[in-house]
Scaffold this active site. Sequence first.
Site, PDB file in Angstrom:
ATOM      1  N   ASP A 250      -6.092  66.678  80.017  1.00 28.00           N
ATOM      2  CA  ASP A 250      -5.196  67.677  80.612  1.00 28.00           C
ATOM      3  C   ASP A 250      -4.178  67.056  81.565  1.00 28.00           C
ATOM      4  O   ASP A 250      -3.728  67.695  82.510  1.00 28.00           O
ATOM      5  CB  ASP A 250      -6.010  68.753  81.336  1.00 28.00           C
ATOM      6  CG  ASP A 250      -6.803  68.202  82.513  1.00 28.00           C
ATOM      7  OD1 ASP A 250      -6.793  66.970  82.717  1.00 28.00           O
ATOM      8  OD2 ASP A 250      -7.423  69.009  83.243  1.00 28.00           O
TER       9      ASP A 250
ATOM     10  N   ALA B 224     -13.777  68.201  76.556  1.00 24.48           N
ATOM     11  CA  ALA B 224     -14.888  69.087  76.202  1.00 24.48           C
ATOM     12  C   ALA B 224     -14.889  70.390  76.979  1.00 24.48           C
ATOM     13  O   ALA B 224     -15.545  71.350  76.584  1.00 24.48           O
ATOM     14  CB  ALA B 224     -16.219  68.362  76.422  1.00 24.48           C
TER      15      ALA B 224
ATOM     16  N   HIS C 208      30.514  91.394  58.971  1.00 26.49           N
ATOM     17  CA  HIS C 208      29.905  92.541  59.644  1.00 26.49           C
ATOM     18  C   HIS C 208      28.699  93.094  58.887  1.00 26.49           C
ATOM     19  O   HIS C 208      28.746  93.286  57.677  1.00 26.49           O
ATOM     20  CB  HIS C 208      30.897  93.722  59.774  1.00 26.49           C
ATOM     21  CG  HIS C 208      32.299  93.344  60.006  1.00 26.49           C
ATOM     22  ND1 HIS C 208      32.788  93.027  61.243  1.00 26.49           N
ATOM     23  CD2 HIS C 208      33.349  93.230  59.150  1.00 26.49           C
ATOM     24  CE1 HIS C 208      34.076  92.738  61.146  1.00 26.49           C
ATOM     25  NE2 HIS C 208      34.438  92.846  59.882  1.00 26.49           N
TER      26      HIS C 208
ATOM     27  N   ASN D  84      -4.883  72.881  85.403  1.00 28.01           N
ATOM     28  CA  ASN D  84      -6.078  73.708  85.574  1.00 28.01           C
ATOM     29  C   ASN D  84      -5.792  75.191  85.437  1.00 28.01           C
ATOM     30  O   ASN D  84      -6.715  75.985  85.243  1.00 28.01           O
ATOM     31  CB  ASN D  84      -6.717  73.429  86.934  1.00 28.01           C
ATOM     32  CG  ASN D  84      -7.318  72.046  87.001  1.00 28.01           C
ATOM     33  OD1 ASN D  84      -8.110  71.667  86.145  1.00 28.01           O
ATOM     34  ND2 ASN D  84      -6.921  71.273  87.997  1.00 28.01           N
TER      35      ASN D  84
ATOM     36  N   LEU E 275     -11.399  62.834  77.682  1.00 24.59           N
ATOM     37  CA  LEU E 275     -12.355  63.906  77.959  1.00 24.59           C
ATOM     38  C   LEU E 275     -11.704  65.253  77.673  1.00 24.59           C
ATOM     39  O   LEU E 275     -10.759  65.654  78.356  1.00 24.59           O
ATOM     40  CB  LEU E 275     -12.824  63.825  79.411  1.00 24.59           C
ATOM     41  CG  LEU E 275     -13.365  62.454  79.862  1.00 24.59           C
ATOM     42  CD1 LEU E 275     -13.858  62.520  81.300  1.00 24.59           C
ATOM     43  CD2 LEU E 275     -14.471  61.967  78.938  1.00 24.59           C
TER      44      LEU E 275
END
Length: 449
Positions: A103, A9, A358, A223, A7
């Site tokens: 997630d 969306a 250098h 979240n 999921l």
Amino acid sequence: MLTVAILAAGKGTRMTSLLPKVLHKLSGKTLLQRVINSCNELKPDKIFIIVGHKSKEVEESVLKNKNIHFIVQNPQKGTGHAIQVLSQEVKKHEGNLMVLNGDVPLIKAETLRDLINFHDSKTADVSLITSRKKNPHGYGRVFTKNNLIERIVEEKDCNKDERSNLLTNAGIYCFSWKRLSKIINTLKSNNKQKEIYLTDTISLLKNSYSFEVEDNGELQGINNRVQLSECEETIQTLIKRKHMLGGVTFINPASCTISEESIIGLDVIIEANTHIRGNSRISNNCRIGPNSFIKDAIINENCEIINSTIFDSKIMDHVKIGPYSHIRPNCEISSKSKIGNFVEIKNSQLDQEVKVNHLSYIGDSKVGKYTNIGAGTITANFDGAKKYQTNIGKNSSIGANTVLIAPINLGDSVTTGAGSVITEDSKNNSLAIARSKQINIENWKKNKS
């Protein structure tokens, strides 16, 4: 047969971002790609990714695979609605359907495999991963009896007594598709959020089991950016622990970040504030840092990198770089060379024992072995439209503040006078000087007007 539905969306409003939540990254990979990678280890027949908010961006971010398919959920009416949309695509599926959110980037393939095995052993209609949390805020509460789930209540719909329950829904399900398909389209949005909840399937299916696992961090959903940071810290701790147990010393591990793809050899010392990214390879007995950034670089044995940045280049053995050096892409620095203070090198090959100590810029160049590049040397490789090559032979000595106007070729054992602007090729064993003659004017009085 196993089908997976991820999921992805949602917008992720609490991330406060223009980017879809699942496209935020942990240690260089998106949240979604991490979930996909774990699912791929299960070797499912198909992976369906349910997309909605900025669906094109989400689809373009995913590493393409023939078993990955995208389904657009528009509008987004909840997790149950997402599977209702999916059901139109998988009407004839036989076997299990695993559903999880995009997630949960730390979820392990082993945990998902254990869920499937548990589900099959119980001949369950649905099995759900659950865990007990000290602080269950934000999670749906799971109520069980004899390991069978009686109901799940989303936190927003919980009363005071229900909120005290510590057993939470991890949002990872394994369904018997044959049984789920019979009831999925009966779900309604009878709740405060007016959404169709996938959790409502529990009350409609007979054999709904809780598969309880220890909350060790892998079930953490993202979240907001605080949780993103916490997961980043978890990943980095695991990566650095693995390297330390494998023979790498970190002087201050909390200040360092290492990509999962990087390989680090034995007896390497990583100083504070060092970051190693991409597909970097660091061989044995190197010292990296402090304050160094390395990405997609190969560094051979016994090198020392101090306060410097290296991108997409190859550093051979016994090379010293820094402090404050910048090695840009497509460079090869050969054995026992020295790149010193405030030196930038780009798209160049330096043979063994070259010294650029250098304040120099070496771009689009080839430098022969044992050559010394004096302080302030510049290879002027760009004419405003096109870049040109500089070639310097072996055993050469480039004087301080020399400007080499490319395209140009200097032979072996060439010396340039300090302060010269060299515009023509020089043959082997030659001295090249190109600077204005000094004029001294005696009794000079400065104009004060």
